[in-house]
Scaffold this motif. Structure first.
Motif, PDB file in Angstrom:
ATOM      1  N   ASP A  47       0.823  -1.209   0.000  1.00 16.11           N
ATOM      2  CA  ASP A  47       0.000   0.000   0.000  1.00 16.11           C
ATOM      3  C   ASP A  47       0.856   1.257   0.000  1.00 16.11           C
ATOM      4  OD1 ASP A  47      -2.383  -1.375  -0.006  1.00 16.11           O
ATOM      5  OD2 ASP A  47      -2.832  -1.045   2.112  1.00 16.11           O
ATOM      6  N   ILE A  48       2.044   1.180   0.606  1.00 19.42           N
ATOM      7  CA  ILE A  48       2.890   2.375   0.714  1.00 19.42           C
ATOM      8  C   ILE A  48       3.257   2.902  -0.674  1.00 19.42           C
ATOM      9  CG2 ILE A  48       4.957   3.357   1.754  1.00 19.42           C
ATOM     10  CD1 ILE A  48       2.871   2.203   3.746  1.00 19.42           C
ATOM     11  N   ASN A  49       3.487   1.988  -1.622  1.00 16.89           N
ATOM     12  CA  ASN A  49       3.784   2.422  -2.997  1.00 16.89           C
ATOM     13  C   ASN A  49       2.719   3.383  -3.518  1.00 16.89           C
ATOM     14  OD1 ASN A  49       6.155   0.837  -3.413  1.00 16.89           O
ATOM     15  ND2 ASN A  49       4.882  -0.964  -3.765  1.00 16.89           N
ATOM     16  N   PHE A  50       1.456   3.023  -3.319  1.00 18.14           N
ATOM     17  CA  PHE A  50       0.372   3.815  -3.897  1.00 18.14           C
ATOM     18  C   PHE A  50      -0.027   4.986  -3.017  1.00 18.14           C
ATOM     19  CE2 PHE A  50       0.353   0.700  -7.088  1.00 18.14           C
ATOM     20  CZ  PHE A  50      -0.352   1.228  -8.163  1.00 18.14           C
ATOM     21  N   ILE A  51       0.266   4.916  -1.726  1.00 21.84           N
ATOM     22  CA  ILE A  51       0.109   6.111  -0.901  1.00 21.84           C
ATOM     23  C   ILE A  51       1.056   7.198  -1.400  1.00 21.84           C
ATOM     24  CG2 ILE A  51       0.536   7.047   1.403  1.00 21.84           C
ATOM     25  CD1 ILE A  51      -0.576   4.435   2.551  1.00 21.84           C
ATOM     26  N   LEU A  52       2.295   6.825  -1.698  1.00 21.96           N
ATOM     27  CA  LEU A  52       3.265   7.804  -2.202  1.00 21.96           C
ATOM     28  C   LEU A  52       2.893   8.299  -3.598  1.00 21.96           C
ATOM     29  CD1 LEU A  52       6.548   6.159  -0.914  1.00 21.96           C
ATOM     30  CD2 LEU A  52       5.534   8.301  -0.105  1.00 21.96           C
ATOM     31  N   LEU A  53       2.385   7.414  -4.451  1.00 21.36           N
ATOM     32  CA  LEU A  53       1.918   7.873  -5.770  1.00 21.36           C
ATOM     33  C   LEU A  53       0.761   8.856  -5.612  1.00 21.36           C
ATOM     34  CD1 LEU A  53       2.013   4.546  -7.841  1.00 21.36           C
ATOM     35  CD2 LEU A  53       3.585   6.486  -8.027  1.00 21.36           C
ATOM     36  N   GLY A  54      -0.093   8.614  -4.628  1.00 22.55           N
ATOM     37  CA  GLY A  54      -1.174   9.560  -4.354  1.00 22.55           C
ATOM     38  C   GLY A  54      -0.639  10.903  -3.888  1.00 22.55           C
ATOM     39  N   PHE A  55       0.405  10.882  -3.046  1.00 21.99           N
ATOM     40  CA  PHE A  55       1.038  12.134  -2.643  1.00 21.99           C
ATOM     41  C   PHE A  55       1.558  12.894  -3.863  1.00 21.99           C
ATOM     42  CE2 PHE A  55       2.494  10.661   1.877  1.00 21.99           C
ATOM     43  CZ  PHE A  55       1.171  10.544   2.253  1.00 21.99           C
ATOM     44  N   ALA A  56       2.154  12.164  -4.814  1.00 24.82           N
ATOM     45  CA  ALA A  56       2.668  12.809  -6.024  1.00 24.82           C
ATOM     46  C   ALA A  56       1.538  13.459  -6.817  1.00 24.82           C
ATOM     47  CB  ALA A  56       3.411  11.790  -6.887  1.00 24.82           C
ATOM     48  N   LEU A  57       0.398  12.772  -6.941  1.00 30.42           N
ATOM     49  CA  LEU A  57      -0.747  13.373  -7.630  1.00 30.42           C
ATOM     50  C   LEU A  57      -1.182  14.652  -6.928  1.00 30.42           C
ATOM     51  CD1 LEU A  57      -2.987  10.241  -8.426  1.00 30.42           C
ATOM     52  CD2 LEU A  57      -1.582  11.551 -10.037  1.00 30.42           C
ATOM     53  N   GLU A  58      -1.199  14.629  -5.607  1.00 35.03           N
ATOM     54  CA  GLU A  58      -1.615  15.814  -4.860  1.00 35.03           C
ATOM     55  C   GLU A  58      -0.652  16.977  -5.080  1.00 35.03           C
ATOM     56  OE1 GLU A  58      -4.087  13.998  -1.079  1.00 35.03           O
ATOM     57  OE2 GLU A  58      -1.903  14.155  -0.879  1.00 35.03           O
ATOM     58  N   ARG A  59       0.634  16.703  -5.030  1.00 39.92           N
ATOM     59  CA  ARG A  59       1.615  17.777  -5.210  1.00 39.92           C
ATOM     60  C   ARG A  59       1.529  18.368  -6.612  1.00 39.92           C
ATOM     61  NH1 ARG A  59       6.147  17.649  -1.792  1.00 39.92           N
ATOM     62  NH2 ARG A  59       5.362  17.131   0.294  1.00 39.92           N
ATOM     63  N   LEU A  60       1.405  17.503  -7.603  1.00 39.71           N
ATOM     64  CA  LEU A  60       1.435  17.972  -8.987  1.00 39.71           C
ATOM     65  C   LEU A  60       0.163  18.709  -9.391  1.00 39.71           C
ATOM     66  CD1 LEU A  60       3.143  14.822 -10.508  1.00 39.71           C
ATOM     67  CD2 LEU A  60       4.155  17.107 -10.338  1.00 39.71           C
ATOM     68  N   SER A  61      -0.932  18.443  -8.689  1.00 42.70           N
ATOM     69  CA  SER A  61      -2.200  19.106  -9.014  1.00 42.70           C
ATOM     70  C   SER A  61      -2.552  20.214  -8.037  1.00 42.70           C
ATOM     71  CB  SER A  61      -3.340  18.082  -9.024  1.00 42.70           C
ATOM     72  OG  SER A  61      -3.566  17.583  -7.709  1.00 42.70           O
ATOM     73  N   SER A  62      -1.789  20.313  -6.938  1.00 42.10           N
ATOM     74  CA  SER A  62      -2.100  21.265  -5.853  1.00 42.10           C
ATOM     75  C   SER A  62      -3.510  21.054  -5.317  1.00 42.10           C
ATOM     76  CB  SER A  62      -1.930  22.716  -6.337  1.00 42.10           C
ATOM     77  OG  SER A  62      -0.604  22.952  -6.740  1.00 42.10           O
ATOM     78  N   LYS A  63      -3.938  19.780  -5.281  1.00 46.25           N
ATOM     79  CA  LYS A  63      -5.232  19.411  -4.727  1.00 46.25           C
ATOM     80  C   LYS A  63      -5.077  18.164  -3.873  1.00 46.25           C
ATOM     81  CE  LYS A  63      -8.064  20.785  -8.751  1.00 46.25           C
ATOM     82  NZ  LYS A  63      -9.009  20.253  -9.770  1.00 46.25           N
ATOM     83  N   THR A  64      -5.889  18.054  -2.835  1.00 47.67           N
ATOM     84  CA  THR A  64      -5.956  16.779  -2.134  1.00 47.67           C
ATOM     85  C   THR A  64      -6.721  15.788  -3.012  1.00 47.67           C
ATOM     86  OG1 THR A  64      -8.052  17.227  -1.026  1.00 47.67           O
ATOM     87  CG2 THR A  64      -6.024  17.983   0.072  1.00 47.67           C
TER      88      THR A  64
END
Length: 335
Positions: free
Chosen positions: A156-173
């Motif tokens: 799960d940690i792999n995709f938690i971090l990928l989710g963090f990347a999506l948040e950073r790149l979009s400036s959205k939660t």
């Protein structure tokens, strides 16, 4: 009765038997082909406690780890197609503060592609929610933690971090992002399949995410998506027709990264969830709550089995592994 309907009837029998034996409260089975022809059928109960409710064809499900392949994987692959990220670049290209106090930390070398294929040293799961309920503090904890390296596993940690990347790149939660047509981050409890009587949140969960870490993070890349059998099949049909994602992204979803995995998805191997009769061109994924989706590109069809197998508790042998395999084999013509 058409051959497809007869096949579906046979594939539905193990689900009906599991409900009759009280191994699971209820479920919905659906199949779609490339043209959009589909069958959806429900059985059993959407909730047993504290008040029983019947399962419906349009019951909403906590899709759990199907979030990884329906939401997170397509968006990460699209960013690669658009040139926003390089899949072979380390996550620090989007998350520069990952293990920022140790420039040589192994976590800083992990790439997007390795996370998609679960080829990293991260653990399978970690009870992150036990460290508090402040989502920003938990994000910082995950980014700065010195994780113990181990042999690669599904994590799960792999995709938690990928989710963090999506948040950073979009400036959205993630909860501020569009979950996609027919999907949501929560739903009304009376139209959802109930999950667990949660010892942490002290209630039977229905319409709110079951995954403890996703709940504490208030949205994450590994879990949290809700949908119906129809919306899951719509997504699958979009991949079958090539209209639901970039052509290159769909190719990567099918491209092997290991003996068992592609970019985001699983591929057939001995003992996998789709049974023994899937064509080599099949990808699939399951979710802890009792969900699953399998897409056979060679045969131009997809099927989903959605159950509430952890209601009212996960601490029970529901037989979900054998049920998925039996349904998959019958969907593929086993007699």
């Amino acid at each position: 009765m058409s051959a497809a309907a007869q096949l579906f009837d046979r594939a539905f029998q193990p689900l009906a038997a599991a409900v009759s034996a009280k191994r699971i409260p209820g479920g919905v089975l659906g199949i779609v082909d490339k043209s959009g022809s589909r069958i959806i059928r429900s059985i059993g109960s959407a909730q047993l406690a504290p008040k029983p409710r019947p399962m419906q064809d349009n019951t909403w499900f906590d899709l759990a780890s199907l979030t990884k392949v329906i939401f997170t994987t397509p968006r990460i692959l699209a960013l690669g197609e658009d040139g926003v990220i390089d899949l072979d670049a380390p996550l620090v290209s989007a998350l520069p503060d990952l293990r920022q106090y140790d420039a040589e930390a192994w976590e800083r070398k992990v790439t997007f592609r390795q996370c998609l294929g679960h080829q990293t040293p991260f653990p399978a799961v970690e009870p992150i929610y036990t460290y508090g309920r402040d989502p920003e503090l938990l994000r910082a904890f995950i980014l700065q933690r010195e994780w113990r390296a181990r042999d690669p596993v599904y994590s799960d940690i792999n995709f938690i971090l990928l989710g963090f990347a999506l948040e950073r790149l979009s400036s959205k939660t993630i909860h501020d992002m569009d979950p996609g047509p027919g999907f949501a981050w929560s739903t009304e409890p009376d139209v959802a399949a109930a999950t667990e009587d949660c010892t942490w949140r002290h209630r039977v969960l229905s319409g709110k995410v079951h995954d403890d870490n996703c709940s504490a993070l208030q949205g994450a890349g590994h879990a949290g998506l809700f949908g119906t059998a129809a919306s899951v099949l719509d997504f699958a049909q979009g991949l079958l027709t090539g209209t639901g994602a970039y052509e290159g992204s769909i190719a990567l979803m099918r491209a092997p990264l290991s003996a068992t995995r592609t970019h985001g998805w699983e591929r057939p191997y001995e003992g996998w969830s789709g049974g023994t009769l899937c064509s080599p061109g099949t990808i699939g994924h399951t979710g802890f709550t009792g969900t699953g989706l399998w897409i056979d590109f060679d045969k131009g069809k997809a099927w989903t089995l959605l159950t509430n197998r952890i209601h009212p508790t996960r601490h029970f042998d529901s037989g979900i592994v054998q049920l998925r395999q039996a349904v998959g084999d019958l969907m593929n013509g086993a007699q």
